[in-house]
Design an enzyme around this catalytic site. Structure first.
Site, short mmCIF file in Angstrom:
data_model
loop_
_atom_site.label_atom_id
_atom_site.label_comp_id
_atom_site.label_asym_id
_atom_site.label_seq_id
_atom_site.Cartn_x
_atom_site.Cartn_y
_atom_site.Cartn_z
N HIS A 102 0.85 -1.18 0.00
CA HIS A 102 0.00 0.00 0.00
C HIS A 102 0.88 1.23 0.00
O HIS A 102 1.95 1.22 0.62
CB HIS A 102 -0.90 0.00 1.25
N ASP B 64 -7.93 -5.45 -0.04
CA ASP B 64 -8.33 -6.35 -1.12
C ASP B 64 -7.94 -7.81 -0.87
O ASP B 64 -8.40 -8.69 -1.59
CB ASP B 64 -7.72 -5.90 -2.45
N1 ACO Z 1 4.20 -7.79 -4.14
C1 ACO Z 1 5.55 -7.78 -4.27
N2 ACO Z 1 6.31 -6.68 -4.10
C2 ACO Z 1 5.66 -5.54 -3.78
C3 ACO Z 1 4.26 -5.49 -3.63
C4 ACO Z 1 3.52 -6.65 -3.82
N3 ACO Z 1 2.20 -6.68 -3.71
N4 ACO Z 1 3.91 -4.22 -3.32
C5 ACO Z 1 5.04 -3.51 -3.29
N5 ACO Z 1 6.10 -4.30 -3.56
C6 ACO Z 1 7.52 -3.91 -3.60
C7 ACO Z 1 7.81 -3.08 -4.84
O1 ACO Z 1 8.18 -3.90 -5.92
C8 ACO Z 1 8.93 -2.21 -4.36
O2 ACO Z 1 10.11 -2.96 -4.35
P1 ACO Z 1 11.52 -2.28 -4.73
O3 ACO Z 1 11.71 -1.18 -3.73
O4 ACO Z 1 12.51 -3.39 -4.62
O5 ACO Z 1 11.36 -1.75 -6.12
C9 ACO Z 1 8.58 -1.93 -2.90
O6 ACO Z 1 7.76 -3.03 -2.49
C10 ACO Z 1 7.82 -0.64 -2.70
O7 ACO Z 1 6.60 -0.75 -3.37
P2 ACO Z 1 6.03 0.34 -4.37
O8 ACO Z 1 5.71 -0.34 -5.66
O9 ACO Z 1 6.93 1.54 -4.41
O10 ACO Z 1 4.72 0.74 -3.67
P3 ACO Z 1 3.68 1.74 -4.27
O11 ACO Z 1 3.26 2.64 -3.18
O12 ACO Z 1 4.17 2.39 -5.51
O13 ACO Z 1 2.50 0.77 -4.73
C11 ACO Z 1 0.72 -0.72 -4.62
C12 ACO Z 1 1.47 0.40 -3.90
C13 ACO Z 1 0.37 -0.28 -6.05
C14 ACO Z 1 -0.56 -0.98 -3.88
C15 ACO Z 1 1.61 -1.98 -4.65
O14 ACO Z 1 1.89 -2.38 -3.34
C16 ACO Z 1 0.98 -3.11 -5.43
O15 ACO Z 1 1.10 -3.15 -6.66
N6 ACO Z 1 0.27 -4.07 -4.74
C17 ACO Z 1 -0.40 -5.17 -5.42
C18 ACO Z 1 -1.75 -4.72 -5.97
C19 ACO Z 1 -2.75 -4.45 -4.86
O16 ACO Z 1 -2.94 -5.24 -3.95
N7 ACO Z 1 -3.44 -3.30 -4.97
C20 ACO Z 1 -4.47 -2.89 -4.02
C21 ACO Z 1 -3.99 -1.78 -3.14
S1 ACO Z 1 -5.18 -1.29 -1.96
C22 ACO Z 1 -6.29 -0.45 -2.84
O17 ACO Z 1 -5.99 0.20 -3.82
C23 ACO Z 1 -7.65 -0.51 -2.44
#
Ligand code: ACO
Length: 373
Positions: A255, A306
């Site tokens: 998140h 989710d």
């Molecule tokens: N699985 C694996 N790795 C992850 C995940 C995940 N679900 N979420 C974040 N990371 C990793 C990223 O790859 C990143 O790694 P890095 O630093 O080595 O590049 C690090 O954690 C930081 O994550 P960001 O991508 O910078 O987080 P951001 O704030 O941009 O994205 C998001 C948040 C889009 C929700 C992301 O966590 C994601 O894609 N999750 C999966 C989809 C999901 O569950 N979405 C629902 C969110 S809740 C909602 O919208 C109601």
């Protein structure tokens, strides 16, 4: 190389408005609507009352609650023409595509070309009907028309299945959990559209299109796809190893704001673990959570709302492709509240990009254009 400008991809950490609607504390894992903790609201409130709170800023008295309940219950039916259109949609259309399209079409049936609370309530009342009608049409079932003597969520379940299932209060409470969450992607999209002084139908069409994406509300459907693919608890480790080795995101985790357990996921997990019977997928999900927390400890990736919501909706026999529409059915309250709040001090959104392309090129006629390779 030092850059002389600051680009915030995804506007991370950028505040775009001051708001009194909700407070999301990503460090403590707290969510507050208008001063009330989400845990108190799900314990004591219901959809109508919390919607009133979010829209008006305070809890309703009895008259006010009657007012909102009656407004929501009287506006449920859709125009005949719209039902006819839905009956002719391709049966494989995704429910989010249908919802986005019908909300947009409903704009043609409104005389209002600006955005009022009345329009917000009207659309909030109709969204469950759009979803339920599409469920019935898609499955070749007769439509069940809305009843104005039922509560918002009871009526939705009744329109889906012709009866109100046991534990329907949990479904109602899950809507409270999804109602509002600060300046998330779909609320921001809604607010951008509102800042152009567009109408509520355009605002909500924009928001639904944004919520649909798998990185946002569309994740709940993908979580169930993942649990379906995993099949048994014993296969969780191998499945995750394979995802991680391919650099794939694990749906329902992570998140932008919560760098600890999302309080909404915690509440959903508690409800599921307190059920008297075995709930399908729950044991696999708990194992997935355990393994993800272990593997991503340093990145602070926890389950988000989710991750567990789809397991609850599946418990109510709602097909997974409908999960994100249920999210929208609740979040419309937050979308419209933010749109109206922002417009009180409106300034059109117009950020900028930093141009890094060429300038002063000489124009060439099409026949003179050469392409290398
Ligand atoms: N699985 C694996 N790795 C992850 C995940 C995940 N679900 N979420 C974040 N990371 C990793 C990223 O790859 C990143 O790694 P890095 O630093 O080595 O590049 C690090 O954690 C930081 O994550 P960001 O991508 O910078 O987080 P951001 O704030 O941009 O994205 C998001 C948040 C889009 C929700 C992301 O966590 C994601 O894609 N999750 C999966 C989809 C999901 O569950 N979405 C629902 C969110 S809740 C909602 O919208 C109601």
């Amino acid at each position: 190389m030092k850059l002389d400008y600051d680009v915030k991809y995804g506007l991370e950490g950028v505040a775009v408005a001051i708001s009194s609607i909700s407070c999301v504390d990503g460090v403590k894992g707290e969510l507050v609507y208008r001063g009330f903790k989400i845990e108190d609201l799900v314990e004591n409130s219901n959809f109508e009352e919390t919607a009133y709170l979010i829209w008006f800023g305070n809890l309703p008295n009895e008259n006010e609650l009657d007012f909102i309940t009656s407004m929501l219950s009287k506006k449920r039916e859709l125009p005949e023409n719209i039902i006819y259109m839905m009956e002719n949609f391709p049966k494989n259309a995704h429910p989010m595509e249908v919802l986005r399209s019908i909300v947009s079409i409903l704009g043609m049936y409104s005389n209002n070309d600006n955005s009022t609370l009345e329009d917000a309530i009207n659309l909030t009342a109709k969204i469950p009907t759009i979803i339920a009608y599409w469920y019935r049409i898609k499955n070749n079932l007769d439509l069940i028309h809305p009843r104005d003597d039922l509560k918002h969520s009871e009526n939705f379940l009744y329109m889906l299945f012709g009866e109100i299932p046991e534990k329907s209060e949990l479904f109602d409470k899950s809507l409270i959990l999804h109602m509002e969450q600060g300046m998330n992607a779909s609320t921001f999209a809604a607010t951008v559209t509102a800042s152009t002084l567009s109408d509520v139908y355009s605002i909500i069409t924009t928001a639904i299109g944004t919520l649909k994406g798998p990185l946002h509300g569309g994740a709940n459907e993908r979580v169930l796809n993942m649990l379906d693919e995993i099949k048994t608890k014993e296969k969780v480790e191998n499945y995750l190893n394979s995802l991680i080795s391919r650099n794939k995101k694990i749906m329902g985790f992570g998140h932008r704001i919560y760098k600890t357990y999302d309080p909404r996921a915690l509440i959903l997990k508690k409800w599921l673990s307190n059920m008297n019977e075995k709930v399908k997928y729950f044991d696999i999900a708990v194992k997935v959570e355990e393994e993800v927390l272990k593997r991503f400890e340093s990145k602070k990736i926890y389950p988000n709302v989710d991750f567990y919501s789809g397991i609850l909706y599946n418990y109510f026999k709602i097909p997974k492709e409908f999960f994100t529409t249920i999210f929208a059915m609740a979040r419309i309250v937050g979308w419209t509240a933010h749109a109206m709040e922002y417009c009180k001090n409106n300034r059109i959104f117009r950020p900028r990009t930093i141009y890094n392309g060429p300038k002063n090129l000489d124009y060439k006629k099409v026949k003179e254009v050469e392409r290398n390779g």
